[in-house]
Scaffold this motif. Structure first.
Motif, short mmCIF file in Angstrom:
data_model
loop_
_atom_site.label_atom_id
_atom_site.label_comp_id
_atom_site.label_asym_id
_atom_site.label_seq_id
_atom_site.Cartn_x
_atom_site.Cartn_y
_atom_site.Cartn_z
N SER A 125 0.73 -1.21 0.17
CA SER A 125 0.28 0.07 -0.23
C SER A 125 0.54 1.07 -0.18
CB SER A 125 -0.58 0.31 0.90
OG SER A 125 -1.70 1.57 1.28
N THR A 127 1.29 5.22 -1.63
CA THR A 127 1.24 6.84 -2.24
C THR A 127 1.78 7.36 -2.93
OG1 THR A 127 2.46 8.17 -0.61
CG2 THR A 127 0.83 7.52 0.61
N LEU A 128 0.50 8.03 -4.32
CA LEU A 128 1.23 8.61 -5.21
C LEU A 128 2.82 9.08 -4.61
CD1 LEU A 128 -0.94 10.24 -6.81
CD2 LEU A 128 -0.19 8.20 -7.75
N GLY A 189 2.22 12.87 -7.44
CA GLY A 189 3.18 11.94 -6.06
C GLY A 189 4.34 13.95 -6.18
N ALA A 192 2.30 16.91 -4.87
CA ALA A 192 2.30 16.92 -3.33
C ALA A 192 3.18 17.65 -2.73
CB ALA A 192 1.80 15.82 -2.97
N ILE A 261 -2.81 2.63 -3.97
CA ILE A 261 -2.59 3.39 -4.38
C ILE A 261 -3.70 4.55 -3.17
CG2 ILE A 261 -1.91 5.27 -5.57
CD1 ILE A 261 -0.56 2.72 -7.77
N ASP A 262 -2.73 5.07 -2.20
CA ASP A 262 -3.00 6.22 -1.93
C ASP A 262 -4.56 5.55 -1.55
OD1 ASP A 262 -2.12 8.28 -2.26
OD2 ASP A 262 -3.27 9.33 -4.41
N GLY A 263 -4.82 4.44 -0.87
CA GLY A 263 -5.48 3.26 -0.38
C GLY A 263 -6.19 2.73 -0.89
N TYR A 276 -10.01 4.74 -7.83
CA TYR A 276 -8.36 4.63 -8.15
C TYR A 276 -7.92 5.50 -8.98
CZ TYR A 276 -4.48 1.90 -9.61
OH TYR A 276 -3.79 0.95 -9.12
N PRO A 277 -6.91 6.11 -8.11
CA PRO A 277 -6.31 7.39 -9.38
C PRO A 277 -5.03 6.83 -9.88
CG PRO A 277 -4.56 6.81 -7.36
CD PRO A 277 -6.10 5.87 -7.04
#
Length: 344
Positions: A125, A127-128, A189, A192, A261-263, A276-277
């Protein structure tokens, strides 16, 4: 294979237009490895259910396919090219310079780009932001500077990530999957970081270089246009990760798994709903000058845009294509079968 660049003169174009048909009687399709399984499935059904020959479909990557498609008009050039990104204005210009002035755009549905690994290892799991820090050539620092990517292990970026070497197999620059991954995942990502968002406003070129450039020190390995080969390599190396389209994940779900990705998990419904990102649209492009010259093109378009094929319960959904809405399909089918010219 269509590997030569053609210089099409006005005389050659006039001759082609006057001819009743090309010597070739089989549709030729090139392009995206992601769209390849969908196009191949339609081609096989089309060949079995009509009097036309089964189209020849070749996986060359989106960029490679569009280069071949735009090389000219004539039987030595492709009729259709698949793409896992939209055609660029520069490619439309190249097409026009080579006599390809009328292009039909076919948006066929959606796909998610996954970061997958072998089921012999744990599901990740991420994050971007963490994914960008793992794969960027240079990484942004809090003080507004950048430095060459120092990370060699996933847990160096985030202690919650696995304590294994960063090793990601992915597509080459000619791939639409690579283009979409860079735009959606890497840039997603990168921006951010607060000061990077400001950089986009002040220096767009520097922003793009920072956010879109993948590292070249061995952590990211270009694995060619064959997504099935990436899947095989993940089976051989359970510590590695691979980047490819959702359809290949679904077809190999017994051996590989997608990272959250990002949960959000890379699942059919979540991609369709836009949650879904890392998801993108899929296309193919038709050379209008070849319609009526190569038999079966219009009929192939009718098959691809039939509800039996690209519908919500169609056979392409079984292959992993995420369908568009009913209204989008109805509007798209009308434009595609009506051979409407591309509008950028």
């Amino acid at each position: 294979m269509f590997t030569k660049t053609l210089c099409v003169s006005a005389i050659a174009l006039a001759t082609a237009a006057a001819a009743p048909a090309f010597a070739r009687d089989q549709i030729n399709i090139v392009g995206s490895s992601t769209v390849f399984p969908f196009s191949t499935t339609v081609a096989e059904r089309f060949g079995k259910s009509t009097e036309f020959k089964t189209p020849v479909v070749e996986s060359t990557g989106s960029g490679g396919g569009l280069k071949l498609f735009c090389s000219g008009v004539g039987e030595d050039t492709p009729d259709i090219t698949n793409a896992s990104r939209r055609i660029k204005e520069s490619e439309v210009k190249t097409c026009a310079e080579n006599g390809v002035t009328e292009i039909v755009e076919a948006k066929i549905g959606f796909d998610g780009i996954v970061l997958a690994n072998s089921k012999e290892s744990g599901q990740m799991s991420i994050t971007l932001g963490d994914l960008y820090m793992a794969l960027a050539k240079d990484v942004p620092m809090e003080d507004g500077t950048t430095k060459a990517n120092p990370y060699t292990m996933w847990n160096e970026i985030n202690p919650e990530l696995p304590a294994v070497k960063i090793e990601v197999l992915g597509p080459p620059p000619t791939s639409g999957t690579r283009d979409a991954f860079v735009e959606l995942a890497m840039e997603g990502g990168c921006k951010a970081v607060d000061w990077v968002k400001e950089l986009k406003k002040s220096d767009g070129s520097a922003y793009k270089a920072l956010c879109h450039t993948i590292r070249e020190d061995g952590a990211f390995i270009e694995a060619g246009e064959n997504d099935n080969l990436i899947v095989q390599k993940l089976q051989a190396n359970p510590a590695a990760f691979g980047i490819f389209g959702f359809s290949f994940l679904e077809q190999n779900s017994d051996t590989v798994q997608g990272s959250l990705i990002d949960g959000v998990a890379p699942e059919f419904e979540l991609i369709a709903e836009g949650e879904y990102p890392v998801s993108r649209s899929l296309y193919f492009y038709v050379k209008k000058a070849h319609v009526g010259m190569v038999p079966g093109i219009e009929e192939y378009l009718a098959e691809f845009t039939s509800e039996d094929a690209w519908g919500s319960e169609g056979y392409l959904a079984d292959k992993g294509l995420i369908p568009m809405t009913d209204d989008e399909r109805a509007e798209g089918a009308k434009a595609i079968t009506g051979l409407m010219n591309l509008s950028m």
